[in-house]
Design a protein around this motif. Sequence first.
Motif, PDB file in Angstrom:
ATOM      1  N   TYR A  16     116.383  57.729  92.257  1.00  0.00           N
ATOM      2  CA  TYR A  16     117.021  58.796  91.483  1.00  0.00           C
ATOM      3  C   TYR A  16     116.462  58.848  90.065  1.00  0.00           C
ATOM      4  CZ  TYR A  16     120.694  61.498  89.137  1.00  0.00           C
ATOM      5  OH  TYR A  16     121.378  62.436  88.393  1.00  0.00           O
ATOM      6  N   ASN A  17     116.296  57.698  89.436  1.00  0.00           N
ATOM      7  CA  ASN A  17     115.729  57.680  88.084  1.00  0.00           C
ATOM      8  C   ASN A  17     114.312  58.247  88.074  1.00  0.00           C
ATOM      9  OD1 ASN A  17     117.951  56.675  86.736  1.00  0.00           O
ATOM     10  ND2 ASN A  17     117.325  54.536  86.922  1.00  0.00           N
ATOM     11  N   LEU A  18     113.534  57.902  89.087  1.00  0.00           N
ATOM     12  CA  LEU A  18     112.187  58.455  89.191  1.00  0.00           C
ATOM     13  C   LEU A  18     112.248  59.975  89.341  1.00  0.00           C
ATOM     14  CD1 LEU A  18     109.105  57.910  89.511  1.00  0.00           C
ATOM     15  CD2 LEU A  18     109.516  57.792  91.973  1.00  0.00           C
ATOM     16  N   ALA A  19     113.183  60.459  90.146  1.00  0.00           N
ATOM     17  CA  ALA A  19     113.319  61.897  90.369  1.00  0.00           C
ATOM     18  C   ALA A  19     113.743  62.629  89.095  1.00  0.00           C
ATOM     19  CB  ALA A  19     114.326  62.162  91.486  1.00  0.00           C
TER      20      ALA A  19
ATOM     21  N   HIS B 125     105.561  51.397  81.776  1.00  0.00           N
ATOM     22  CA  HIS B 125     105.977  50.410  82.773  1.00  0.00           C
ATOM     23  C   HIS B 125     107.264  49.689  82.396  1.00  0.00           C
ATOM     24  CE1 HIS B 125     103.383  48.399  79.819  1.00  0.00           C
ATOM     25  NE2 HIS B 125     104.137  47.338  80.015  1.00  0.00           N
ATOM     26  N   THR B 126     107.724  49.822  81.163  1.00  0.00           N
ATOM     27  CA  THR B 126     108.961  49.146  80.753  1.00  0.00           C
ATOM     28  C   THR B 126     110.208  49.964  81.071  1.00  0.00           C
ATOM     29  OG1 THR B 126     108.943  50.082  78.501  1.00  0.00           O
ATOM     30  CG2 THR B 126     107.704  48.029  78.871  1.00  0.00           C
ATOM     31  N   ASP B 127     110.044  51.178  81.592  1.00  0.00           N
ATOM     32  CA  ASP B 127     111.197  52.037  81.879  1.00  0.00           C
ATOM     33  C   ASP B 127     111.883  51.694  83.195  1.00  0.00           C
ATOM     34  OD1 ASP B 127     111.458  53.953  79.658  1.00  0.00           O
ATOM     35  OD2 ASP B 127     109.416  54.514  80.210  1.00  0.00           O
ATOM     36  N   GLY B 128     111.335  50.751  83.937  1.00  0.00           N
ATOM     37  CA  GLY B 128     111.998  50.300  85.158  1.00  0.00           C
ATOM     38  C   GLY B 128     111.839  51.218  86.351  1.00  0.00           C
ATOM     39  N   LEU B 129     110.877  52.140  86.306  1.00  0.00           N
ATOM     40  CA  LEU B 129     110.663  53.038  87.436  1.00  0.00           C
ATOM     41  C   LEU B 129     109.915  52.306  88.549  1.00  0.00           C
ATOM     42  CD1 LEU B 129     109.594  56.312  85.581  1.00  0.00           C
ATOM     43  CD2 LEU B 129     111.874  55.634  86.362  1.00  0.00           C
ATOM     44  N   SER B 130     110.212  52.660  89.783  1.00  0.00           N
ATOM     45  CA  SER B 130     109.504  52.082  90.924  1.00  0.00           C
ATOM     46  C   SER B 130     109.015  53.204  91.820  1.00  0.00           C
ATOM     47  CB  SER B 130     110.417  51.130  91.712  1.00  0.00           C
ATOM     48  OG  SER B 130     111.536  51.827  92.223  1.00  0.00           O
ATOM     49  N   SER B 131     108.035  52.889  92.659  1.00  0.00           N
ATOM     50  CA  SER B 131     107.387  53.915  93.467  1.00  0.00           C
ATOM     51  C   SER B 131     107.698  53.751  94.945  1.00  0.00           C
ATOM     52  CB  SER B 131     105.866  53.861  93.265  1.00  0.00           C
ATOM     53  OG  SER B 131     105.222  54.834  94.064  1.00  0.00           O
ATOM     54  N   HIS B 132     107.765  54.882  95.643  1.00  0.00           N
ATOM     55  CA  HIS B 132     107.911  54.873  97.095  1.00  0.00           C
ATOM     56  C   HIS B 132     106.595  55.254  97.766  1.00  0.00           C
ATOM     57  CE1 HIS B 132     108.825  58.860  95.528  1.00  0.00           C
ATOM     58  NE2 HIS B 132     108.414  59.369  96.667  1.00  0.00           N
ATOM     59  N   TYR B 133     105.506  55.353  96.984  1.00  0.00           N
ATOM     60  CA  TYR B 133     104.205  55.711  97.534  1.00  0.00           C
ATOM     61  C   TYR B 133     103.480  54.474  98.053  1.00  0.00           C
ATOM     62  CZ  TYR B 133     104.330  60.461  95.582  1.00  0.00           C
ATOM     63  OH  TYR B 133     104.641  61.764  95.296  1.00  0.00           O
TER      64      TYR B 133
END
Length: 447
Positions: A193-196, A309-317
Amino acid sequence: MLTADLARSRTDGDTVTPLFVDPDDDRYQQTAAELIEIFTGHLGEPKGELEATIDELTIADTDYKIVQGLAKLLQDECEFEVVAPVDPQDIRRRLFEKANDSYPVVRQPTLGDDTQPLDIYSNVADRLGISLEECYKGMYADLDENKRLVRFGNQAIEGHDGEETTTTTQLTGDSAESYADDTITVEWLLTRYNLALAQAVLYDATEMRIRVWDSFSTVFSYVKLFGLMHRIYPIDNAGNRVESTDVADGYEAVLDGAASLFSKSRKYGIRMANFLPALPLCTRWEMEAEILDETTGTTDHRRTLALDHTDGLSSHYSAQSEFDSDVERTLADKWERANTEWDLIREDDVLDFGAEVMLPDFAIEHPDGRRVILEIVGFWTPEYLSEKLTKIREADAANLVVAVSERLDCSADDFEGMDDRVLWFKSGIHVYDLVELAEEYALPTNT
């Protein structure tokens, strides 16, 4: 991804920041858990019933956008299909034909004084070899709200093979962490959700600048996959541009956006949003984007979105995409069937133009050591192409050949000075045409 109406961000001066949620917050974890339970519990049920249940949860929760946003991401991981023993159009046609003489077909057959509607359903059901209930439910089974939830994440109803899927995750590949224990988790949903939320800000992006210090081939593979025009520069550990790759610690890429291409269209900004999940595949990365803001009453006011990279986002790719486009995939398939000594190889090296670099698509190699580099031109503006060709000429890359689609608005004049190394193609690239170019322009690898 989220629809624009579900985006959440704040502006402060000339900056815009997504309103991320805290994945460790008990309130959000509870909401996410309830939504996952709702979707799991509605496997095999109509889409309309699922949406009604989500609406009930939304009413009970004051964070409307968060609930609907989380639900939208879960729905992206679903498949809905028409479930009926007979084609609903065939059921309707037979019912209407049977009732055409004197009786309309009511939506709810009953056993009241007038049993004619029920008789019509029964007659058609018998002729089709299905039950009365199947006839009634199947009549409008192809309406969107009546389609059944047949797959949610890696969970599917019995009998669903799951071979065909159109979900976001399956289109782009999923990482090993995407579905822990074959299920969508609360942590997965909240981080997704955060990534979105960050992606939604990029819908109006006009330019993106990224800096990466690892996983170069993966990131730039996704740049090409989403058709983003780009210029790549070598940088040092602090992010400053350097003179050549010999002293580089990473790369900076400038991705041009919608303002210069589509005149206020979101088409290119959405491509940037689709690209964003590739960045968290890196250990260290930075991104800045210019966002068009029309709320000020002007057409050229822009704000800045900055992430790293410090924003805590992660990838589903997936960590690596095998091919960047259908053209490349088709070419590779054709090459496997072709009778030639030349090998088609994915190119991982960069062409060093000094202050700028280029990542070609393929290398074509012969067993005797000769080698040619192939760049496929698929998306460009005249300015972008002119700049790229200028760099190629300056680098004097004599073993570089270019494949260009005839669908693009360009001609041999655009490739002045190297037009003999250009292969024009319509629907696909022909293997033996490339082999001819390779025979003529390949150079030994030790030169």
